[in-house]
Design an enzyme around this catalytic site. Sequence first.
Site, PDB file in Angstrom:
ATOM      1  N   ARG A   1      -5.389   0.904-101.511  1.00 20.34           N
ATOM      2  CA  ARG A   1      -5.130   0.531-100.112  1.00 20.34           C
ATOM      3  C   ARG A   1      -5.847   1.519 -99.196  1.00 20.34           C
ATOM      4  NH1 ARG A   1      -3.585  -3.811 -96.975  1.00 20.34           N
ATOM      5  NH2 ARG A   1      -1.892  -3.340 -95.558  1.00 20.34           N
TER       6      ARG A   1
ATOM      7  N   THR B   1      -7.909 -12.453 -96.785  1.00 20.74           N
ATOM      8  CA  THR B   1      -7.679 -11.765 -98.065  1.00 20.74           C
ATOM      9  C   THR B   1      -8.128 -12.662 -99.221  1.00 20.74           C
ATOM     10  OG1 THR B   1      -5.842 -10.585 -97.069  1.00 20.74           O
ATOM     11  CG2 THR B   1      -5.827 -10.652 -99.453  1.00 20.74           C
TER      12      THR B   1
ATOM     13  N   ASN C   1      -8.460  -7.344 -94.296  1.00 19.42           N
ATOM     14  CA  ASN C   1      -7.457  -7.820 -93.338  1.00 19.42           C
ATOM     15  C   ASN C   1      -7.948  -9.086 -92.645  1.00 19.42           C
ATOM     16  OD1 ASN C   1      -4.932  -7.904 -92.222  1.00 19.42           O
ATOM     17  ND2 ASN C   1      -5.408  -6.528 -90.557  1.00 19.42           N
TER      18      ASN C   1
ATOM     19  N   ASP D   1      -2.123  -3.355 -89.781  1.00 20.49           N
ATOM     20  CA  ASP D   1      -0.952  -3.603 -90.641  1.00 20.49           C
ATOM     21  C   ASP D   1       0.125  -2.528 -90.477  1.00 20.49           C
ATOM     22  OD1 ASP D   1      -1.553  -6.043 -91.661  1.00 20.49           O
ATOM     23  OD2 ASP D   1      -2.221  -5.355 -93.618  1.00 20.49           O
TER      24      ASP D   1
ATOM     25  N   SER E   1       1.360  -7.160 -97.612  1.00 20.14           N
ATOM     26  CA  SER E   1       2.117  -8.247 -98.259  1.00 20.14           C
ATOM     27  C   SER E   1       1.475  -8.664 -99.578  1.00 20.14           C
ATOM     28  CB  SER E   1       2.171  -9.474 -97.343  1.00 20.14           C
ATOM     29  OG  SER E   1       2.818  -9.157 -96.138  1.00 20.14           O
TER      30      SER E   1
ATOM     31  N   GLY F   1      -3.436 -14.771 -97.764  1.00 16.31           N
ATOM     32  CA  GLY F   1      -2.807 -15.440 -96.619  1.00 16.31           C
ATOM     33  C   GLY F   1      -1.736 -14.621 -95.941  1.00 16.31           C
TER      34      GLY F   1
HETATM   35  N1  GLY Z   1      -3.799  -7.205 -94.570  1.00 17.41           N
HETATM   36  C1  GLY Z   1      -2.824  -8.090 -95.039  1.00 17.41           C
HETATM   37  C2  GLY Z   1      -1.907  -7.480 -96.023  1.00 17.41           C
HETATM   38  O1  GLY Z   1      -2.275  -6.538 -96.688  1.00 17.41           O
HETATM   39  O2  GLY Z   1      -0.797  -7.906 -96.129  1.00 17.41           O
END
Ligand code: GLY
Length: 574
Positions: A111, A386, A406, A428, A458, A478
């Site tokens: 991440r 995504t 993103n 986010d 998410s 999504g």
């Molecule tokens: N950027 C969307 C997620 O990571 O949930």
Amino acid sequence: MKNWLLVIILCVCPVYTYADNVANPVQPGQFIATNDYAQTSPDGRVAVASVNPLASSIAMGVVARGGNAIDAAIAAAFALGVVDGHNSGIGGGCFILVHMADGRMLAIDGREMAPAAATRDMFVVNGVANPELSRTGALAAGVPGSVAAFDKVQKLGGKLKFRDVILPAADLAEKGFPVSPALAERLAATADNLAKFPASAAIYLDKNNKPLPAFSLLQQKDLAGTYRAIAKQGPRYFYNGDFAKKTGRWMEANGGLITYKDFANYQVKLRKPIESEFAGYTLYGFPPPSSGGVHVAQILNILEQFDLDKLAPAERYHLIAEAMKFAFADRAHWLGDGDFTKVPLSLTDERYAQIIAQKISLDKTTADIIHGNPDVDIEHLMNKHTTHIAAADMDGNWVAITSTVNTSFGSKVVIPGTGVVLNNQMDDFSAQVGAANAFGLVGSDANAVAARKRPLSSMSPTLVFKNGVPVMTLGAAGGPTIISQVVQTLLYSLNDSMPVEKAMAQARIHQQWNPNVLFVEAAMPIEIQQLLKQKGHDIKIWPSMGASQAIQLREGKLVPVAEQRVILQNAKKN
Ligand code: GLY
């Protein structure tokens, strides 16, 4: 009829495969024309599913050279950064959940990380969060993690060299490919913001700053150069070399915070997967900074408190929606990067699910969950940002990678000379308590911006085991609907024993607590929609929701499944 149309279009397109490319260089504009989003190697030992046939074919090309499912997945991920760069790429981040042939189970956290100079209120102007700052331009980007994570998993479990899984995508970037209708749509929607950054405009817009139309050739020579430099020098090119230097210089000149040192300090983290049980299967999900693993387990635990097989369809949808609502309310309060905030993993306990289940009535919606109602950009919720890649082989490597920049084209920034789109993952974070991000999600202090922290996600890469044996890998794209898609696929495939393709084809719903709306796919029968309204749901119809990928072990065979909604949409647009 739709399938006929797809077949006809494919027949008139020139065909190019990476395998052809080795012996027979092709001209720009030639490309793989195939509907093979989900592919299995000729010997049936390796399978892959992605949202792009070019990426899946490149993965299979790598398998033909002796690669396993891990090599295939990483080759697909690099290729998606070329052909589907509005969704994912090396300027973004990812979560990789992998079961390796030797039995290791790893959750690899790639991440993005906030730069060291990031501060809690960096997006607050005159007391109010300014979404423009967290979504577009220099401040929107976090330090990308995908290159480091791809390298890590490939070194730990791949059979080929790192360069072998990058170079096919470099060739594709160099030679080019026709802009897909879906990409053309995203380009049209983001052209104004892409035009603000000359290096982005030079790639994606024409001389008049108009977005490239569908079927025009998109070549990315700078990106090819960056891929080749990583292939040659390894991730140090990206984190300690020219890429980091160029990005640091651009940031300094353009009001950004990311420095060369932030790149040098970036670390992939190995996390402990979230383990839970559902319908006699063991599930592994991704822990914080993903909210996916926690809430997929939590929602399924709540559902299991009811006699699912006895519920009428409307009652079942109602129950799923209520369970989602409680879970997303918890997400907003408790979830954040576990290295910075204490996330109660008891959220996934069965006892906790029992407490929530007692609050759910099968007759009407629960009205008294306290929350704010900030504005929500429904447009973002509906887009399939995504990407997810599923790969597996008969040696026991099972891979789930969800990767993202993103929202479409992330920050819209391409660092000049690199071809790399930088993410806008800083959006986010919860810019301010109660302020909604691009997906309408709100958060608390747990997900506030902080130096070197990772924003809550998410993304929900998931592996499923039966009696200790991997039987399914899945995930979705999504935004917050990722969690809902994965829950529903697991419910229908594990509890109802549907083949995974049938499970994925069921009409989907999504309820994320804020906004307090039940999003329903148009395919849901009207009578059920009416019954849901009678139970108190505020229903909004979406034509189609989500983009999931999965592989299921069935009768000893790997069955890869790509999202039919994406395939049908592309066929329609053709
Ligand atoms: N950027 C969307 C997620 O990571 O949930």
